[in-house]
Design a protein around this motif. Structure first.
Motif, PDB file in Angstrom:
ATOM      1  N   GLU A 346     -15.340  16.815 -72.583  1.00 30.58           N
ATOM      2  CA  GLU A 346     -15.867  16.078 -71.484  1.00 30.58           C
ATOM      3  C   GLU A 346     -17.070  15.336 -72.127  1.00 30.58           C
ATOM      4  OE1 GLU A 346     -17.758  17.849 -67.546  1.00 30.58           O
ATOM      5  OE2 GLU A 346     -15.729  18.718 -68.148  1.00 30.58           O
ATOM      6  N   VAL A 347     -17.739  15.783 -72.930  1.00 32.59           N
ATOM      7  CA  VAL A 347     -18.969  15.079 -73.630  1.00 32.59           C
ATOM      8  C   VAL A 347     -18.472  14.691 -75.009  1.00 32.59           C
ATOM      9  CG1 VAL A 347     -21.472  15.123 -74.256  1.00 32.59           C
ATOM     10  CG2 VAL A 347     -20.813  16.025 -72.017  1.00 32.59           C
ATOM     11  N   LEU A 348     -18.411  13.533 -75.382  1.00 32.56           N
ATOM     12  CA  LEU A 348     -17.797  13.363 -76.850  1.00 32.56           C
ATOM     13  C   LEU A 348     -18.956  13.142 -77.860  1.00 32.56           C
ATOM     14  CD1 LEU A 348     -15.405  10.520 -75.881  1.00 32.56           C
ATOM     15  CD2 LEU A 348     -14.747  13.039 -76.259  1.00 32.56           C
ATOM     16  N   LEU A 349     -20.237  12.787 -77.289  1.00 33.01           N
ATOM     17  CA  LEU A 349     -21.216  12.455 -78.422  1.00 33.01           C
ATOM     18  C   LEU A 349     -22.343  12.604 -77.611  1.00 33.01           C
ATOM     19  CD1 LEU A 349     -22.194  11.143 -80.862  1.00 33.01           C
ATOM     20  CD2 LEU A 349     -21.728   8.967 -79.934  1.00 33.01           C
ATOM     21  N   GLY A 350     -23.305  13.329 -78.157  1.00 38.44           N
ATOM     22  CA  GLY A 350     -24.812  13.476 -77.656  1.00 38.44           C
ATOM     23  C   GLY A 350     -25.833  13.345 -78.684  1.00 38.44           C
ATOM     24  N   ALA A 351     -27.070  13.115 -78.327  1.00 41.13           N
ATOM     25  CA  ALA A 351     -28.200  12.964 -79.335  1.00 41.13           C
ATOM     26  C   ALA A 351     -29.446  13.359 -78.505  1.00 41.13           C
ATOM     27  CB  ALA A 351     -28.286  11.491 -79.689  1.00 41.13           C
ATOM     28  N   SER A 352     -30.014  14.227 -79.025  1.00 47.95           N
ATOM     29  CA  SER A 352     -31.596  14.398 -78.594  1.00 47.95           C
ATOM     30  C   SER A 352     -32.618  14.401 -79.529  1.00 47.95           C
ATOM     31  CB  SER A 352     -31.360  15.698 -77.559  1.00 47.95           C
ATOM     32  OG  SER A 352     -31.032  16.848 -78.297  1.00 47.95           O
ATOM     33  N   GLY A 353     -33.846  13.714 -79.092  1.00 47.50           N
ATOM     34  CA  GLY A 353     -34.872  13.806 -80.031  1.00 47.50           C
ATOM     35  C   GLY A 353     -34.897  13.072 -81.324  1.00 47.50           C
ATOM     36  N   VAL A 354     -33.790  12.166 -81.462  1.00 48.44           N
ATOM     37  CA  VAL A 354     -33.544  11.443 -82.599  1.00 48.44           C
ATOM     38  C   VAL A 354     -34.308  10.513 -83.048  1.00 48.44           C
ATOM     39  CG1 VAL A 354     -31.752  10.072 -83.868  1.00 48.44           C
ATOM     40  CG2 VAL A 354     -31.099  12.058 -82.515  1.00 48.44           C
TER      41      VAL A 354
END
Ligand SMILES: Nc1ncnc2c1ncn2[C@@H]1O[C@H](COP(=O)(O)OP(=O)(O)OP(=O)(O)O)[C@@H](O)[C@H]1O
Length: 525
Positions: A346-354
């Motif tokens: 469902e979610v292919l790619l995520g980024a946090s705090g990068v």
């Protein structure tokens, strides 16, 4: 007495019957053009058609195989790549750009001194020196260069080595210098490729107010519309000629579509007429062979033996007529986006705090869902390319995490196309050349040429093809319109709108942003 220098409005550029080929392959054939002061000519055409070659010939950097170029006035060139020596700095490029202004100022000083000494002819010399300095706005040259560097977000530190700058930064330094130089003839190759919105506005304003001649190669439809007074289309028309069209891109596009429709209609009509005639001749020939057998010895026998000869003459004449017919309209390369799958999660790619020190500041977290869409925007230097490289897993962030869905394939189209071995051909870079051919991005003839010999746009087409052949679930596209022909830009825009793959686009291209304005946006600051 020294000649009074020509004012800018005498700038003039004329090319007559220019031809140029590489390795026995003709690239340009008998191109003629004239541009006078106030004229801004856009050069367009398919990738590999010879646009950069034409600019090189106009600049005098390349020698034509035939034909000639006449230039009136000084010439400044911003080619796609800025050649530089190891120890060249921003200051070196600036010095070259302001050399004429400095020379003019020193001549003003020298001739003023001569005037004070009452040297013969000193008054004429002083008048000429003043006119030249005024024409170049020489007193203002350094300030203009600083303004241009700032507006284009180019490094202004004179001591920065060019080797340490990115391709985009180097181009912006060169372009800023060209715009500040006040040359009579400006020759610019893809000037918007590395500019953000502020830079594009600045470039547009400077070009519109330029009093001399501008020739620019560009795929930027907005720039062509806003700046150009005429467009030279290097894709030949039905008569095999390369012609200039008055007005900007929108007018050209309509005229080109109408011209193509007329060409197709004419070809269809002439083909039908030709086929009909050939049928009639064949039928007459058949009748002659099967039914007309005059008795031997009759006078008619002679006529019978002459008849096939006549038929052959008619057939020859028909062949000649075919030779004079309008040629078949060339089948343009048509890019059709391949069928890409939506992705396994469902979610292919995520980024946090990068973040990446000096390159990418904190920004909102992001998550790319299956079939998701995202436009990443921000001025030059805000880290769009860095973010895409981090998302693709090519660059490790200093802080934060990037999550790739299990089994998710992620593909990145970087801004520049680098190939480790330039001697390999596109066909050698893939296991099976057939899917590469089927994408319609490169003509067959270029599949077997060394990558290093392909034009910049052809290399970018190849990068795009290699990316698509990997069947990614997420497409990360960094300035996807750079270096591509306008036709392909239109086709690519359509393909990324309808694909089932998720798409993340970083672009400054004003037209593409408009076309994608319904997509969610992430603004980097
Ligand atoms: N030095 C060279 N040696 C061999 N072939 C060359 C050389 N320079 C250019 N070519 C070929 O000449 C053709 C025209 O190249 P050119 O760069 O002028 O095209 P272009 O229209 O500017 O392309 P693009 O839109 O991709 O930038 C291409 O097929 C290219 O491969």
């Amino acid at each position: 007495m020294r000649a009074v220098p020509q004012p800018t409005h005498h700038a003039h550029l004329r090319a007559e019957d220019l031809s140029k080929g590489f390795e026995e392959r003709p690239v340009l054939s008998r191109i003629s053009l004239t541009a006078s002061a106030g004229q801004r000519l856009g050069v367009i055409g398919e990738n590999g058609r010879g646009k950069s070659t034409l600019l090189g010939l106009l600049a005098g950097d390349l020698e034509p195989d035939a034909g000639s170029v006449t230039r009136h006035g000084s010439v400044a060139v911003a080619a796609q790549e800025l050649p530089f020596a190891d120890d060249d700095t921003v200051g070196t490029v600036l010095d070259r750009a302001t050399a004429a202004a400095r020379a003019a100022l020193s001549e003003v000083d020298g001739s003023a001194a001569a005037l004070a000494e009452a040297e013969p002819g000193a008054d004429d010399r002083y008048a000429a020196a003043l006119a030249e300095a005024e024409r170049l706005e020489a007193w203002d040259a350094e300030r203009r260069a600083d303004l241009a560097l700032a507006a284009l977000d180019a490094p202004a530190d004179r001591s920065r080595r060019l080797a340490e700058l990115s391709v985009g930064q180097r181009y912006r330094v060169r372009l800023a210098c060209v715009l500040a130089e006040r040359a009579d003839v400006l020759l610019l190759d893809e000037p918007t490729n590395h500019l953000d919105a502020t830079g594009m506005d600045y470039l547009t304003a400077r070009l519109r107010e330029h009093r001399g001649v501008v020739v620019l190669v560009s795929h930027d439809r907005v720039l062509l519309d806003e700046v150009c007074t005429a467009l030279l289309d290097l894709d030949p028309n039905a008569e095999g000629e390369v012609v200039a069209h008055g007005g900007g891109y929108s007018a050209f596009k309509a005229a080109k579509a109408a011209e193509r429709a007329r060409w197709e209609q004419r070809y269809a009509l002439e083909s039908a007429r030709d086929a009909e005639l050939r049928e009639k001749v064949a039928a007459a020939e058949a009748r002659l062979i099967t039914s007309w057998r005059p008795p031997k010895g009759a006078g008619k026998h002679k006529r019978a033996t002459r008849a096939p000869g006549r038929m052959r003459t008619v057939a020859r004449r028909l062949d000649e007529l075919t030779g004079q017919r309008v040629p078949k309209p060339p089948e343009p390369l048509r890019f059709t986006g391949p069928d890409l799958a939506a992705g396994p999660d469902e979610v292919l790619l995520g980024a946090s705090g990068v973040t990446v020190p000096g390159r990418l500041r904190p920004h909102p977290d992001l998550a790319v869902a299956a079939c998701g869409r995202l436009v990443v925007s921000g001025a030059n230097g805000t880290g769009k390319s860095t973010l895409l490289a981090v998302l693709a897993g090519r660059l490790a962030p200093a802080t934060g995490v990037v999550r790739h869905g299990a089994g998710t394939r992620i593909g990145l189209l970087a801004q520049e196309s680098d190939f480790a071995d330039p001697s390999l051909s596109p066909a050698r870079l893939v296991r099976d050349p057939e899917p590469l051919r089927a994408l319609g991005l490169l003509p067959d003839v270029d599949l077997t040429r060394p990558v290093g010999r392909l034009s910049t746009g052809q290399r970018r087409r190849l990068s795009l093809a290699l990316l698509l052949l990997g069947s990614p679930h997420v497409l990360l596209l960094d300035e996807p319109t750079n270096h591509l022909s306008i036709t392909l830009v239109d086709e690519l825009t359509e393909a990324i709108r309808v694909t089932s793959a998720a798409v993340v686009v970083a672009t400054h291209d004003r037209r593409l942003r408009r076309d994608l304005d319904s997509w969610p946006r992430l603004d980097l600051i």
